[in-house]
Design an enzyme around this catalytic site. Structure first.
Site, PDB file in Angstrom:
ATOM      1  N   GLU A   1       0.816  -1.217   0.000  1.00 17.16           N
ATOM      2  CA  GLU A   1       0.000   0.000   0.000  1.00 17.16           C
ATOM      3  C   GLU A   1       0.849   1.266   0.000  1.00 17.16           C
ATOM      4  OE1 GLU A   1      -0.343  -2.470   2.254  1.00 17.16           O
ATOM      5  OE2 GLU A   1      -2.186  -3.421   1.554  1.00 17.16           O
TER       6      GLU A   1
ATOM      7  N   PHE B   1      -5.859  -0.511   5.824  1.00 15.64           N
ATOM      8  CA  PHE B   1      -4.616  -0.531   5.049  1.00 15.64           C
ATOM      9  C   PHE B   1      -4.298   0.839   4.456  1.00 15.64           C
ATOM     10  CE2 PHE B   1      -5.999  -5.138   4.426  1.00 15.64           C
ATOM     11  CZ  PHE B   1      -5.430  -5.520   5.633  1.00 15.64           C
TER      12      PHE B   1
ATOM     13  N   HIS C   1     -14.613  -1.854   3.662  1.00 17.91           N
ATOM     14  CA  HIS C   1     -14.423  -2.564   4.928  1.00 17.91           C
ATOM     15  C   HIS C   1     -14.130  -1.592   6.064  1.00 17.91           C
ATOM     16  CE1 HIS C   1     -14.310  -5.680   1.949  1.00 17.91           C
ATOM     17  NE2 HIS C   1     -14.208  -6.640   2.837  1.00 17.91           N
TER      18      HIS C   1
ATOM     19  N   ARG D   1     -18.640  -3.065   4.266  1.00 21.73           N
ATOM     20  CA  ARG D   1     -18.883  -4.417   3.790  1.00 21.73           C
ATOM     21  C   ARG D   1     -20.300  -4.888   4.119  1.00 21.73           C
ATOM     22  NH1 ARG D   1     -17.936  -9.258   6.632  1.00 21.73           N
ATOM     23  NH2 ARG D   1     -17.645 -11.085   5.313  1.00 21.73           N
TER      24      ARG D   1
END
Lengths: 278, 315
Positions: free
Chosen positions: B60, B85, B110, B168
């Site tokens: 990332e 992330f 998420h 999500r």
């Protein structure tokens, strides 16, 4: 390849003027990074006069080559060469690190025009340059991206994320230049982390590598940079052996001059060694 | 997005179809990915525009820095991964996107504790704080899949960095008649006179349910969907405080560093009124279904209604 620069330069006198600017800037601000600026001064002089495709009159020229300063604390040498090329008035260098200046301690994109990235946190320049190279290729632009890193900086994990990705993307217009001056902030690189053998590491990551070139020999610098520029099918890394603080005897190989400003006496002595009137 | 909105959907489902549509409309979009495109739905773009899709592997930091470089070449860059992330690459986002004010749209999926089963390490409860702290960033937390698509289109058409947090959990579609999203403008979804519930993300649905329950007790609650958490809609917030005299802020995030803290700071200086906060309590999450974890955290319509009763009692 078209190389747009001002009139042909005497590299010896150009690099001497660049070092003089660096000294005066850091002395004037009483802070800044001389050691890593001096180790890169000759590389920068050759890059900007003999290799980089650029035009100081059109700093936003879309087809210009990009120079990415990853070791962003070495702004003194970057601003000095940009001033010598005509991107900013030489007189403005005296504002370095001072209130109201465009010339901050670490690189800021667009300040002045000619600075193509923001830097300071180490290890990010190769990734940023990779993004430029990928974008240029998608546009079909004929331009190269040169990223200058230090050898201490190679301890940053992100460098190796970028190295892996550049090879995966076959980014052959991306050139990594390593200024291996063997000293980082606190101590010699070898006393802080094992980063060598850099040549074998970059090769293992899928790069073409030239190592063992003298980063203070103009011919070897030009040869290494041109070789890296012309590599096809994979990214290229050229590693120059340099001397931190090169040009002033008491600064050379001296970890004390990574980020320290000279006293008035030291400035006078340093200018004398460079052959410049104080 | 199809023209008919699904009854339930996860906000993450909007990204891939929206990117394809916008590219087909001629926007100069490229997409960078760090091996989560299937989960964020961005990967659908790859099959349509493979040359405009850049894989960075599971890396990332490199992805976000390279996104900044790509943006300097004139592209509208979409970068997606999971919320936690993006936190992983915070300094890269700060220095290579926020400070140089580059045209990168970070759409995370998420987000929040409703990741559920994956547990505490996967649950972002600090991302509002992190991204609202980055100058030049506009931060959006859509309430449903329709609003998510509209927010993503707005980001694509507006220069500069954006952070959009999607989730999500498959939640109820609220904007069945089409999106009302406007950048920096809260949507007054329900009128009310006794208090205002300010919410974002999936807490908007819970706020609406709480308002319905409160109505039966004779408490009239206004509901503001504060989808743009930065910049805040100051006008709507001050008007809500002035006109209803009490505020509840509901979010899937820590309150003290999230929307609650931001609203409280603004109202403290402009229009102080009693406030209550519904957010992640001062703890990390745990595994469970998404609705179970929300229950554990008190992020329910019941939790919002309780806060409303408390704040009204303080008036």
């Amino acid at each position: 390849m078209l190389v747009v620069t001002s009139a042909p330069m005497d590299l010896q006198s150009l690099s001497r003027r660049v070092r003089e600017h660096v000294l005066r800037m850091v002395y004037g601000a009483q802070s800044g990074h001389i050691g890593g600026s001096f180790s890169a001064a000759d590389i920068m002089a050759v890059l900007y006069t003999e290799v980089l495709k650029h035009d100081p009159q059109r700093p936003d020229w879309p087809q210009r080559d990009r120079f990415i300063m990853s070791k962003g604390h070495c702004t003194p040498v970057q601003y000095a060469i940009l001033a010598e090329m005509g991107y900013l008035p030489v007189e403005e260098l005296s504002t370095f690190r001072k209130k109201g200046t465009r010339l901050q301690g670490h690189s800021v994109l667009g300040k002045p025009a000619g600075v193509d990235n923001t830097a300071g946190s180490l290890g990010m320049g190769l990734s940023f340059g990779l993004g430029i190279a990928l974008g240029a290729r998608l546009r079909g632009e004929d331009l190269s991206t040169y990223v200058l890193m230090g050898d201490g900086e190679q301890a940053e994990g992100q460098v190796w994320e970028a190295a892996m990705a550049a090879a995966y993307h076959k980014a052959d217009r991306l050139v990594a230049i390593i200024d291996r001056n063997k000293i980082q902030n606190d101590d010699f690189v070898a006393n802080q982390m094992v980063s060598e053998p850099l040549d074998e590491k970059y090769r293992a990551f899928g790069w073409a590598v030239r190592d063992g070139l003298d980063g203070h020999n103009f011919e070897q610098i030009a040869e290494g940079l041109r070789w890296a520029r012309d590599v096809q099918g994979q990214p290229a890394c050229v590693i120059f052996d340099t001397i931190k603080g090169k040009g002033v005897s008491f600064m050379e190989n001296n970890p004390g001059f990574h980020g320290a400003a000279p006293s008035a006496d030291q400035l006078a002595a340093a200018l004398q060694e460079l052959g410049v009137a104080p | 997005m199809t023209t008919t909105a699904p009854e339930v959907a996860a906000t993450r489902e909007a990204l891939g179809p929206t990117l394809i549509r916008l590219r087909n409309e001629g926007l100069d979009i490229v997409v960078v990915d760090a091996d989560l495109g299937a989960s964020t739905s961005a990967r659908r773009f790859k099959s349509e525009f493979p040359d405009r899709w850049f894989s960075f592997g599971i890396a990332e930091q490199n992805m976000f820095s390279a996104a900044g470089g790509l943006a300097t070449m004139g592209y509208t860059v979409f970068a997606s991964t999971f919320a936690v992330f993006a936190e992983h690459a915070y300094d890269q986002i700060r220095m290579n996107i926020a400070q140089p004010n580059l045209n990168v749209k970070i759409v995370v999926s998420h987000g929040g504790v409703s990741v559920g089963e994956d547990g505490a390490s996967a649950q972002s409860i600090e991302d509002f704080a992190l991204f609202a702290s980055l100058m030049n960033f506009r931060c959006i937390v859509p309430a449903d899949v329709v609003e998510a698509a509209a927010a993503e289109e707005c980001a694509a058409r507006t220069p500069g960095p954006f952070f959009i947090r999607t989730g999500r959990a498959r939640t109820r579609t609220l904007y069945t008649d089409g999106p009302k999203f406007r950048l920096g403008v809260a949507d007054r979804m329900r009128e009310g006179t006794d208090l205002t519930i300010v919410a974002c993300g999936l807490m908007v649905e819970r706020a609406l349910d709480a308002a319905t329950a409160l109505q039966n007790e004779g408490i009239s609650a206004r509901v503001l969907n504060m989808a743009t958490i930065r910049p805040l809609d100051e006008e709507a917030l001050v008007a809500a405080a002035r006109e209803t005299g009490a505020i509840v802020v509901a979010e899937e995030h820590l309150s003290h560093t999230g929307l609650g803290g931001m609203c409280a700071q603004l109202l403290a200086s402009k229009q102080p009124v009693p406030m209550e906060f519904v957010g992640v309590p001062n703890r990390y999450g745990e595994s469970g279904t998404w609705s179970e974890v929300l229950e554990i955290m008190g992020l329910t319509a019941q939790g919002v209604a309780d806060a409303a009763r408390r704040v009204v009692a303080r008036k």
